[in-house]
Design a protein around this motif. Structure first.
Motif, mmCIF file in Angstrom:
data_model
loop_
_atom_site.group_PDB
_atom_site.id
_atom_site.type_symbol
_atom_site.label_atom_id
_atom_site.label_comp_id
_atom_site.label_asym_id
_atom_site.label_seq_id
_atom_site.Cartn_x
_atom_site.Cartn_y
_atom_site.Cartn_z
ATOM 1 N N LEU A 31 33.177 41.697 40.348
ATOM 2 C CA LEU A 31 32.615 43.129 40.095
ATOM 3 C C LEU A 31 31.588 43.152 41.343
ATOM 4 C CD1 LEU A 31 32.134 42.851 36.532
ATOM 5 C CD2 LEU A 31 32.757 44.859 37.415
ATOM 6 N N ASP A 32 31.123 42.288 41.981
ATOM 7 C CA ASP A 32 30.396 42.357 42.946
ATOM 8 C C ASP A 32 30.948 43.272 44.254
ATOM 9 O OD1 ASP A 32 27.759 41.767 42.898
ATOM 10 O OD2 ASP A 32 28.084 39.720 43.868
ATOM 11 N N PHE A 33 32.325 42.912 44.685
ATOM 12 C CA PHE A 33 33.062 43.787 45.334
ATOM 13 C C PHE A 33 33.750 45.013 44.925
ATOM 14 C CE2 PHE A 33 32.866 39.383 47.061
ATOM 15 C CZ PHE A 33 32.421 39.483 48.172
ATOM 16 N N ALA A 34 34.433 44.883 43.699
ATOM 17 C CA ALA A 34 35.462 45.805 43.316
ATOM 18 C C ALA A 34 34.745 46.856 42.221
ATOM 19 C CB ALA A 34 36.580 45.220 42.910
ATOM 20 N N ALA A 35 33.653 46.597 41.897
ATOM 21 C CA ALA A 35 32.857 47.412 40.764
ATOM 22 C C ALA A 35 33.985 47.861 39.801
ATOM 23 C CB ALA A 35 32.357 48.549 41.531
ATOM 24 N N GLN A 36 34.031 49.217 39.475
ATOM 25 C CA GLN A 36 34.778 49.467 38.251
ATOM 26 C C GLN A 36 36.395 49.213 38.505
ATOM 27 O OE1 GLN A 36 33.428 51.533 40.261
ATOM 28 N NE2 GLN A 36 34.733 53.353 40.864
ATOM 29 N N ASP A 37 36.637 48.871 39.646
ATOM 30 C CA ASP A 37 38.204 48.455 40.176
ATOM 31 C C ASP A 37 38.485 47.109 40.035
ATOM 32 O OD1 ASP A 37 38.768 51.196 40.475
ATOM 33 O OD2 ASP A 37 38.381 51.389 42.237
ATOM 34 N N LEU A 171 35.193 52.641 33.461
ATOM 35 C CA LEU A 171 36.285 52.162 34.166
ATOM 36 C C LEU A 171 36.398 53.335 35.292
ATOM 37 C CD1 LEU A 171 38.976 50.978 31.725
ATOM 38 C CD2 LEU A 171 37.516 49.557 33.127
ATOM 39 N N GLN A 172 36.028 54.240 34.791
ATOM 40 C CA GLN A 172 36.319 55.595 36.278
ATOM 41 C C GLN A 172 35.068 55.440 36.943
ATOM 42 O OE1 GLN A 172 36.474 58.590 32.984
ATOM 43 N NE2 GLN A 172 38.621 58.462 32.721
ATOM 44 N N PRO A 173 35.491 56.241 38.219
ATOM 45 C CA PRO A 173 36.742 56.601 38.638
ATOM 46 C C PRO A 173 37.730 55.701 39.083
ATOM 47 C CG PRO A 173 35.124 56.910 40.353
ATOM 48 C CD PRO A 173 34.239 56.348 39.048
ATOM 49 N N ILE A 174 38.903 55.528 38.630
ATOM 50 C CA ILE A 174 39.617 54.235 39.047
ATOM 51 C C ILE A 174 40.378 54.557 40.336
ATOM 52 C CG2 ILE A 174 42.200 53.517 38.254
ATOM 53 C CD1 ILE A 174 41.466 54.390 35.526
ATOM 54 N N GLY A 175 40.495 53.690 41.077
ATOM 55 C CA GLY A 175 41.089 53.404 42.464
ATOM 56 C C GLY A 175 39.999 53.982 43.509
ATOM 57 N N GLU A 176 38.697 54.306 43.327
ATOM 58 C CA GLU A 176 37.650 54.801 44.104
ATOM 59 C C GLU A 176 37.462 53.557 45.361
ATOM 60 O OE1 GLU A 176 33.200 56.587 43.709
ATOM 61 O OE2 GLU A 176 33.571 54.522 42.941
ATOM 62 N N LYS A 177 37.402 52.321 44.959
ATOM 63 C CA LYS A 177 37.067 51.416 45.858
ATOM 64 C C LYS A 177 38.359 51.163 46.849
ATOM 65 C CE LYS A 177 32.984 50.240 44.426
ATOM 66 N NZ LYS A 177 31.923 50.420 45.154
ATOM 67 N N SER A 178 37.987 50.746 48.253
ATOM 68 C CA SER A 178 38.913 50.758 49.180
ATOM 69 C C SER A 178 39.658 49.457 48.787
ATOM 70 C CB SER A 178 38.381 50.520 50.368
ATOM 71 O OG SER A 178 37.596 49.343 50.542
ATOM 72 N N ILE A 179 40.891 49.255 49.766
ATOM 73 C CA ILE A 179 41.829 48.221 49.356
ATOM 74 C C ILE A 179 40.892 46.786 49.947
ATOM 75 C CG2 ILE A 179 44.043 46.983 50.284
ATOM 76 C CD1 ILE A 179 45.195 49.824 50.028
#
Lengths: 370, 542
Positions: A31-37, A171-179
């Protein structure tokens, strides 16, 4: 048919060597890096971890005759490589056991027994692990299987009890975080999944060693599922910003459960169960260290001596080598790197050595035939 | 028609090695090659008297011809034979025939005596030839009647075993509300007949051997050929043949000599007073060991879950049986862990208790001068003393002791401030839970473990309890009973055998025997036995 480990028992051992401590660390780390993703990170980690597991399983399955891994390696790549590999793996399992023990005792000290001296807790845990190792890997793996069944029940119960408190909107917004963020989130779970490398040691104890790939792949897939499940639970209960401030988010999850007005601190019951799983993890790691040393030095009939020596060393190491104010986060990166080195790179080098020697051997054999 | 030339099948030639029915017993320590019998009747009788110390219950009946010359002797030990049988089936016919045969001859030869016996003179089921004194004494001590004749070095041992014995009665332990009320007795033959009455199969095998140098206890191995695993039967034979002791007075002796693991509180051999339970075990592939003098028949191999199964489970509906089985399992854990959980929570983890309960417990414990461990130990030991007293004392005093123990002592202890009322509840409930476990030996194991758990809880709280549980788990999983993993079918997992563990599946679903115990011949019922209402033909036709 040889009386040995089944695929399910072997799979349970894989789960138990990864999950007990990963359970504490993974939610925060991801969660530190990817948060909701974060859940996407765990899926990615499962895919990568599954690939690594498939390779490790394939490597372990090549030794299909039930000969111990280091003996088999010695026959394929020569004594020197098997000796070096054995020492490295023994060191890895020992140091990893010491670290897991330290983390476990630190947790107990904070949450369960604040006034009991560390030395007592360490000694009791090590003695218990020694007893388990003395009974053999088959016994340990069978207990792992029983615990795995219990885990399914507990996970199901937590879903039911926490469902009303979950917020799917977190869980939203889904896919907000970069690859990049998602990949960084997947790094720690992949490192933990690499612990499936213990399959190299336990595959020869299987009733059918050639089924090792099945056991390890299923083991890692289930671990990935569990990780995703915990991450989702933590995410939907606390939201992406709170988890990073919690020391043990997995236990905080349980502590919010209320069951009527007569039962409080349900997390203590959960901690009791978790304690058993950590015993199993430490037992598996101790088994790895003892087995590698036994095979490396080709000790015949002196297993008890090695077990007592390693047990004593582990007690001393866990008691005195770790600073009082040890913090997991600071050491996390170094630990992940060591997991990659010993669980992936070292087995890769050993496989390469066995492959190259095999090539020469087969060429000689072919030359001999012609 | 009686004729001297007719051979009867009941007459068996005695094997000189001392073995019977393939048994490998030590025969009481007398190996083959003991002193042979003399051709002189008087010398043989003197030898018998010398061996038995001229005991007053040794009875020798001399058979004389019309002139008063001693021709033969019938020897037996009073009290262990059926006297009427000897008189009617042995003495009277022999006397009659001896007089016929000996007219005008000085002595009877072995051939004459054998011919006499083969002619059906002795109307008994089993007659053996005996050539040496040690075998003769062995037969005598096991209730046979010996027939010796002058001029012959062969004696005949007729099976006249009897004496006073308890009749078949309801078992004192393992009582059931529904099911047969018959229990085993102390007589091995009666016990085997009770098994045979339930399993009328030609596959039943009974192998006898004598154990105990002085007691010469008949020990029978009973199993079903083709259903019990041959390697298990062989292992039991091997372990029994290793037993060389002076006495076997109960099946518990045999159990301790042949069990797999010495250092364990858990029983690795099952025992039962119930013929139906033993028959069910044999039908599942277990091997029974029946020991003369004990109503408790042993069963091996056994798994952990077997100790939570009661005969009644199979006579009740499956849903009721399953519910009762869950209760038993829960009771087992309560019996082992409840006092230790109480100690751990009240000593180390008070935060686990809801505040009102915590206040109530604290108020109760306010005047108690002991820590929770000592308080619990006091009550547990008191209860164990009461329980032991209840077993030993005359039955008529039982209720009085119960009142004194449970009511007076408990109430007085609380009023005196020695223990808290909560502790009385914990100990009482633990004790009641212990009685729910159907197998006494498993219940005792739980009682022993409870004390160790209490000590662990008092020193390390929940961590101590979990350590104890872990030790038990490791121990249980590594335990074996005659090669069968003790925790099967849970660890290792045998899915097909899970139908009779926590859940007792309906009979029509239990199509096969447990695979870990029985051989490949596992099918025990035809497919498609699930019951259902008959289809309404009238409706179909219309």
């Amino acid at each position: 048919m040889r009386s040995g480990l089944t695929v399910a028992e072997c799979m349970a051992a894989i789960i138990m060597i990864i999950m007990p401590t990963a359970y504490l660390i993974v939610p925060t780390a991801v969660l530190d890096f990817a948060a909701q993703d974060a859940w996407i990170s765990t899926i990615a980690a499962t895919a990568i971890g599954g690939g690594i597991a498939a390779w490790l399983g394939w490597f372990a399955g090549r030794n299909g005759d039930g000969e111990s891994f280091l003996n088999w390696l010695s026959g394929r790549s020569g004594r020197a490589i098997a000796f070096a590999g054995g020492l490295l793996l023994a060191f890895h399992f020992f140091s990893h056991a010491s670290r897991a023990l330290n983390e476990y005792i630190s947790f107990l000290k904070v949450n369960v027994l604040p006034t009991t001296p560390n030395a007592v807790l360490i000694a009791v845990t090590v003695l218990l692990a020694m007893y388990a190792v003395g009974q053999g890997i088959v016994t340990i793996a069978r207990i792992c299987f029983l615990m795995m069944i219990a885990t399914v029940g507990i996970y199901t119960a937590t879903i039911v009890l926490l469902y009303s408190r979950m917020h799917f909107s977190y869980l939203q917004p889904i896919g907000e975080k970069s690859i990049g963020h998602i990949a960084a989130g997947a790094f720690t779970p992949v490192c933990w999944m690499s612990e499936a490398a213990i399959i190299l040691l336990i595959a020869p104890f299987m009733a059918k060693p050639r089924q090792a790939p099945r056991a390890v792949i299923w083991g890692v897939l289930l671990v990935g599922f569990m990780m995703m499940f915990i991450v989702l639970e933590a995410l939907m209960l606390f939201g992406p910003n709170v988890v990073k401030f919690l020391q043990y988010p997995s236990f905080e999850l349980i502590s919010v459960i209320q069951f009527g007005g007569f039962l409080e601190r349900i997390d203590m019951y959960f901690i009791m169960f978790w304690m058993v799983t950590v015993f199993l993890k430490i037992s598996l790691l101790l088994f790895g260290a003892v087995h590698c040393l036994e095979q490396t030095f080709r000790v015949r009939g002196g297993r008890q001596l090695i077990l007592w020596a390693i047990g004593l060393l582990l007690t001393l190491d866990a008691s005195f080598s770790w600073p009082e104010n040890f913090e997991m986060e600071i050491e996390a990166f170094a630990k992940n790197v060591s997991l990659i080195i010993f669980n992936i790179l070292v087995p890769f080098v050993l496989w390469l050595a066995s492959y190259l020697k095999l090539g020469r051997g087969s060429k000689k054999a072919e030359e001999g035939r012609t | 028609m009686r004729g001297l030339g007719i051979r009867l099948p009941f007459l068996k030639r005695r094997d000189h090695s001392g073995r019977r029915n393939g048994g490998g017993g030590n025969g009481g320590g007398r190996g083959p090659g003991g002193p042979s019998l003399s051709r002189q009747l008087q010398a043989n009788l003197n030898a018998i008297r010398r061996e038995l110390g001229d005991s007053s219950d040794l009875t020798i009946r001399l058979i004389r011809d019309d002139s008063g010359r001693v021709l033969a002797a019938v020897v037996y030990i009073d009290g262990i034979v059926i006297f009427d049988t000897i008189n009617q089936m042995l003495l009277s016919p022999i006397m009659e025939r001896v007089h016929e045969l000996s007219s005008g001859r000085s002595s009877l030869s072995a051939a004459d005596m054998r011919a006499l016996l083969e002619a059906g003179t002795i109307q008994l089921g089993r007659v053996r030839e005996t050539y040496d004194l040690s075998h003769l004494i062995e037969e005598l001590l096991t209730g046979s009647t010996i027939i010796l004749s002058d001029g012959s070095s062969v004696a005949f041992a007729a099976a006249t075993r009897g004496g006073e014995k308890r009749s078949v009665d309801e078992p004192s332990s393992q009582t059931v509300a529904r099911g047969p009320k018959e229990g085993f007795t102390e007589d091995v033959q009666t016990n085997i007949s009770l098994i045979r009455r339930r399993i009328k199969s030609p596959l039943i095998r009974v192998e006898n051997r004598l154990l105990g140098k002085h007691t010469k206890t008949v020990t029978s191995v009973v199993y079903m050929k083709g259903i019990a695993r041959e390697e298990v039967v062989e292992e039991i034979r091997r372990r029994l043949s290793r037993i060389e002791v002076d006495s076997i007075l109960e099946s518990g002796y045999v159990e301790e000599f042949i069990q797999d693991e010495v250092w364990t509180p858990f029983p690795t051999i099952q025992n039962s007073e119930r013929p139906d339970a033993i028959a069910a075990g044999i039908l599942e592939g277990q091997v029974a060991i029946v020991v003369d003098g004990s109503p408790f028949v042993l069963l091996a191999p056994v798994t952990f879950v077997k100790f939570f199964q009661s005969s009644e489970d199979y006579y009740q509906r499956f849903d009721i049986a399953t519910f009762l089985r869950v209760i038993r399992m829960v009771s087992f854990f309560i019996s082992m862990l409840l006092p230790s959980l109480y100690i751990a929570i009240t000593t180390f983890h008070q935060e686990m208790l809801p505040t009102p309960l915590l206040i109530s417990l604290a108020a109760q414990r306010e005047g108690v001068p002991f820590p929770a461990l000592i308080e619990a130990m006091l009550m547990e030991v008191t209860f164990e003393v009461l329980r032991e007293a209840g077993v030993r004392m005359p039955r008529i005093i039982g209720p009085a002791i119960s009142i004194v123990g449970a009511l007076v002592l408990g109430q007085a202890a609380v009023q005196a401030g020695l223990v808290s009322a909560a502790m009385i509840i914990v100990v009482s409930f633990t004790a009641i839970a212990n009685f729910v476990i159907p197998a006494l030996n498993m219940a005792i194991a739980a009682r022993l473990i409870r004390f160790a758990m209490m000590l662990l809880a008092a020193t390390l709280g929940l961590f101590g309890i979990m350590s104890g549980v872990m030790i038990l788990l490791i121990h249980l999983v590594s335990l074996k009973s005659f090669g069968v993993p003790y925790m099967t079918p849970l660890a290792p997992l045998k899915i097909s055998n899970l139908k009779d563990v926590l859940v007792r599946a309906p009979w029509w679903l239990m199509k096969t025997r447990p695979s870990v115990i029985s051989t490949e011949d596992r099918v025990r019922q035809a497919p498609g036995l699930k019951p259902g209402p008959p289809k309404d033909r009238g409706e179909r036709g219309s």
